[in-house]
Write an enzyme that holds these catalytic residues in place. Sequence first.
Site, PDB file in Angstrom:
ATOM      1  N   GLY A   1       1.782 -34.865  59.841  1.00  0.00           N
ATOM      2  CA  GLY A   1       1.730 -33.494  59.307  1.00  0.00           C
ATOM      3  C   GLY A   1       1.523 -33.498  57.987  1.00  0.00           C
ATOM      4  O   GLY A   1       1.456 -34.546  57.241  1.00  0.00           O
ATOM      5  N   TYR A   2       1.444 -32.241  57.346  1.00  0.00           N
ATOM      6  CA  TYR A   2       0.654 -31.980  55.899  1.00  0.00           C
ATOM      7  C   TYR A   2       1.749 -31.389  55.208  1.00  0.00           C
ATOM      8  O   TYR A   2       2.411 -30.464  55.340  1.00  0.00           O
ATOM      9  CB  TYR A   2      -0.408 -31.147  55.994  1.00  0.00           C
ATOM     10  CG  TYR A   2      -1.679 -31.914  56.673  1.00  0.00           C
ATOM     11  CD1 TYR A   2      -2.541 -32.664  56.170  1.00  0.00           C
ATOM     12  CD2 TYR A   2      -1.684 -31.927  58.178  1.00  0.00           C
ATOM     13  CE1 TYR A   2      -3.332 -33.403  56.353  1.00  0.00           C
ATOM     14  CE2 TYR A   2      -2.669 -32.510  58.820  1.00  0.00           C
ATOM     15  CZ  TYR A   2      -3.600 -33.342  57.928  1.00  0.00           C
ATOM     16  OH  TYR A   2      -4.483 -34.162  58.600  1.00  0.00           O
TER      17      TYR A   2
END
Length: 155
Positions: A29-30
């Site tokens: 995930g960012y």
Amino acid sequence: MATEIERKFLVRDDSWRQQAAPGVRLMQGYLAATPAVTVRARLAGERGVLTIKGATRGIRRREFEYPIPAVDAKAMLDELAATGIIEKTRYPVRLGPHTWELDVFAGDNAGLVVAELELSGEDEPFERPSWLGAEVSDDPRYYNANLARHPFTQW
């Protein structure tokens, strides 16, 4: 300082599986994703990794990667990811002096299979296997940070 030089391709068929080593499940995930920088948390099997990448210029960009405790990576994914979570299984395929990484996406990106190859120079020659499809290195839709925001299944 680290620099990543990477070519990315679509995959024509499953014939690569005959040469593939066992895959590793990845969840990433960012925490931040702008045109200038992305910050990613990843669980790769039982390992946690924090990666910071600079802006892409052609097939080159700055990349800094650090091991972190898996429990921290999981907490970052659960609590801090600004976009959707990327789920995929990565299979290494050795071909000549290079190792291709084939990512078979799941979840919101199911159906997408991408082959990536890291090189030491932009003009480094490499063998093109028969299963290799169109190059998408310059197509931002295939950047993982963009796939987290705009999944393949919604195109």
